[in-house]
Design a protein around this motif. Sequence first.
Motif, PDB file in Angstrom:
ATOM      1  N   ASP A   1     -37.388 -51.845 -79.898  1.00  0.00           N
ATOM      2  CA  ASP A   1     -37.905 -51.812 -78.525  1.00  0.00           C
ATOM      3  C   ASP A   1     -37.948 -50.417 -77.914  1.00  0.00           C
ATOM      4  OD1 ASP A   1     -38.265 -54.561 -78.562  1.00  0.00           O
ATOM      5  OD2 ASP A   1     -36.284 -54.962 -77.728  1.00  0.00           O
ATOM      6  N   ALA A   2     -38.018 -49.395 -78.744  1.00  0.00           N
ATOM      7  CA  ALA A   2     -38.073 -48.028 -78.231  1.00  0.00           C
ATOM      8  C   ALA A   2     -39.119 -47.226 -78.988  1.00  0.00           C
ATOM      9  CB  ALA A   2     -36.715 -47.355 -78.371  1.00  0.00           C
ATOM     10  N   ILE A   3     -39.662 -46.239 -78.305  1.00  0.00           N
ATOM     11  CA  ILE A   3     -40.547 -45.274 -78.951  1.00  0.00           C
ATOM     12  C   ILE A   3     -39.696 -44.040 -79.241  1.00  0.00           C
ATOM     13  CG2 ILE A   3     -42.546 -43.773 -78.643  1.00  0.00           C
ATOM     14  CD1 ILE A   3     -43.640 -45.975 -76.722  1.00  0.00           C
ATOM     15  N   TRP A   4     -39.691 -43.644 -80.485  1.00  0.00           N
ATOM     16  CA  TRP A   4     -38.933 -42.469 -80.938  1.00  0.00           C
ATOM     17  C   TRP A   4     -39.931 -41.368 -81.252  1.00  0.00           C
ATOM     18  CZ3 TRP A   4     -33.533 -43.041 -81.461  1.00  0.00           C
ATOM     19  CH2 TRP A   4     -33.065 -44.344 -81.244  1.00  0.00           C
ATOM     20  N   GLN A   5     -39.658 -40.169 -80.779  1.00  0.00           N
ATOM     21  CA  GLN A   5     -40.550 -39.045 -81.025  1.00  0.00           C
ATOM     22  C   GLN A   5     -39.872 -38.041 -81.953  1.00  0.00           C
ATOM     23  OE1 GLN A   5     -41.601 -37.691 -77.064  1.00  0.00           O
ATOM     24  NE2 GLN A   5     -43.278 -39.162 -76.972  1.00  0.00           N
ATOM     25  N   PHE A   6     -40.685 -37.343 -82.747  1.00  0.00           N
ATOM     26  CA  PHE A   6     -40.157 -36.419 -83.748  1.00  0.00           C
ATOM     27  C   PHE A   6     -40.906 -35.097 -83.705  1.00  0.00           C
ATOM     28  CE2 PHE A   6     -39.427 -40.743 -84.893  1.00  0.00           C
ATOM     29  CZ  PHE A   6     -38.067 -40.742 -85.103  1.00  0.00           C
ATOM     30  N   ALA A   7     -40.256 -34.057 -84.183  1.00  0.00           N
ATOM     31  CA  ALA A   7     -40.840 -32.718 -84.200  1.00  0.00           C
ATOM     32  C   ALA A   7     -41.789 -32.524 -85.377  1.00  0.00           C
ATOM     33  CB  ALA A   7     -39.731 -31.669 -84.232  1.00  0.00           C
ATOM     34  N   SER A   8     -41.677 -33.387 -86.377  1.00  0.00           N
ATOM     35  CA  SER A   8     -42.528 -33.246 -87.563  1.00  0.00           C
ATOM     36  C   SER A   8     -42.757 -34.604 -88.223  1.00  0.00           C
ATOM     37  CB  SER A   8     -41.869 -32.302 -88.569  1.00  0.00           C
ATOM     38  OG  SER A   8     -40.723 -32.919 -89.138  1.00  0.00           O
ATOM     39  N   GLU A   9     -43.758 -34.651 -89.069  1.00  0.00           N
ATOM     40  CA  GLU A   9     -44.039 -35.854 -89.843  1.00  0.00           C
ATOM     41  C   GLU A   9     -42.884 -36.156 -90.794  1.00  0.00           C
ATOM     42  OE1 GLU A   9     -46.292 -39.200 -90.813  1.00  0.00           O
ATOM     43  OE2 GLU A   9     -46.853 -37.701 -89.344  1.00  0.00           O
ATOM     44  N   ASP A  10     -42.290 -35.105 -91.389  1.00  0.00           N
ATOM     45  CA  ASP A  10     -41.149 -35.288 -92.292  1.00  0.00           C
ATOM     46  C   ASP A  10     -39.985 -35.970 -91.581  1.00  0.00           C
ATOM     47  OD1 ASP A  10     -42.448 -34.204 -94.471  1.00  0.00           O
ATOM     48  OD2 ASP A  10     -41.492 -32.228 -94.282  1.00  0.00           O
ATOM     49  N   ASN A  11     -39.674 -35.514 -90.364  1.00  0.00           N
ATOM     50  CA  ASN A  11     -38.573 -36.118 -89.612  1.00  0.00           C
ATOM     51  C   ASN A  11     -38.889 -37.570 -89.253  1.00  0.00           C
ATOM     52  OD1 ASN A  11     -37.281 -33.687 -89.820  1.00  0.00           O
ATOM     53  ND2 ASN A  11     -37.076 -33.352 -87.623  1.00  0.00           N
ATOM     54  N   LYS A  12     -40.126 -37.825 -88.881  1.00  0.00           N
ATOM     55  CA  LYS A  12     -40.541 -39.200 -88.570  1.00  0.00           C
ATOM     56  C   LYS A  12     -40.355 -40.094 -89.797  1.00  0.00           C
ATOM     57  CE  LYS A  12     -44.651 -41.920 -87.697  1.00  0.00           C
ATOM     58  NZ  LYS A  12     -46.111 -41.871 -87.554  1.00  0.00           N
ATOM     59  N   ASN A  13     -40.772 -39.608 -90.956  1.00  0.00           N
ATOM     60  CA  ASN A  13     -40.650 -40.390 -92.187  1.00  0.00           C
ATOM     61  C   ASN A  13     -39.191 -40.610 -92.582  1.00  0.00           C
ATOM     62  OD1 ASN A  13     -43.423 -40.625 -92.331  1.00  0.00           O
ATOM     63  ND2 ASN A  13     -43.657 -38.879 -93.705  1.00  0.00           N
ATOM     64  N   SER A  14     -38.357 -39.598 -92.375  1.00  0.00           N
ATOM     65  CA  SER A  14     -36.915 -39.750 -92.664  1.00  0.00           C
ATOM     66  C   SER A  14     -36.312 -40.833 -91.785  1.00  0.00           C
ATOM     67  CB  SER A  14     -36.174 -38.433 -92.442  1.00  0.00           C
ATOM     68  OG  SER A  14     -36.571 -37.474 -93.382  1.00  0.00           O
ATOM     69  N   PHE A  15     -36.657 -40.811 -90.516  1.00  0.00           N
ATOM     70  CA  PHE A  15     -36.145 -41.815 -89.586  1.00  0.00           C
ATOM     71  C   PHE A  15     -36.651 -43.208 -89.980  1.00  0.00           C
ATOM     72  CE2 PHE A  15     -36.170 -44.393 -85.751  1.00  0.00           C
ATOM     73  CZ  PHE A  15     -34.918 -44.139 -85.214  1.00  0.00           C
ATOM     74  N   ALA A  16     -37.928 -43.317 -90.265  1.00  0.00           N
ATOM     75  CA  ALA A  16     -38.517 -44.618 -90.612  1.00  0.00           C
ATOM     76  C   ALA A  16     -37.858 -45.212 -91.854  1.00  0.00           C
ATOM     77  CB  ALA A  16     -40.021 -44.473 -90.827  1.00  0.00           C
TER      78      ALA A  16
END
Length: 156
Positions: free
Chosen positions: A73-88
């Motif tokens: 239920d939250a939108i998470w923002q990331f500084a890079s695509e790599d960080n987004k993928n790590s989180f996912a």
Amino acid sequence: MKALKISGVIIGILVAAIVIFAKINHVAPLSMVDSESYDTYSGIALKGYDAVSYFVSDKPAKGSEAYQYQWKDAIWQFASEDNKNSFAANPSKYAPQFGGYCSFAVSTGFSAGADPTSYKIKDEKLYLFNGPEVLAEVEKSGEQFWEIASLKWRNK
């Protein structure tokens, strides 16, 4: 009689001040907090900071709308695509403990908004605080603090 009226006015002002403080700082009893969501008063987790950046750099970085991920239920923002993928790949590894609320408030049985720049990484987990003064007090308190906060969160 006049003293009673003055006392009533003073009590009314104090109650109003407490309510305003609670609303500004998003304070609520833990029993009112959903463990499956994160503190997203603005709709954005960590007030837009990149959760992965806490673990891979010296200080947290602001995320970008270009790299967003929806989780719990939250939108998470990331500084890079790599960080987004790590989180996912492993959100619970990077997401803050106690729903992203101030860890000190949780230790007292309440939830309160946290400042994403006041944080501690302990045992590879991210903990947030309401400000540097609160974090400094927690640093002085030792292991008992962490045990109490974890117990309060589990038993809410």
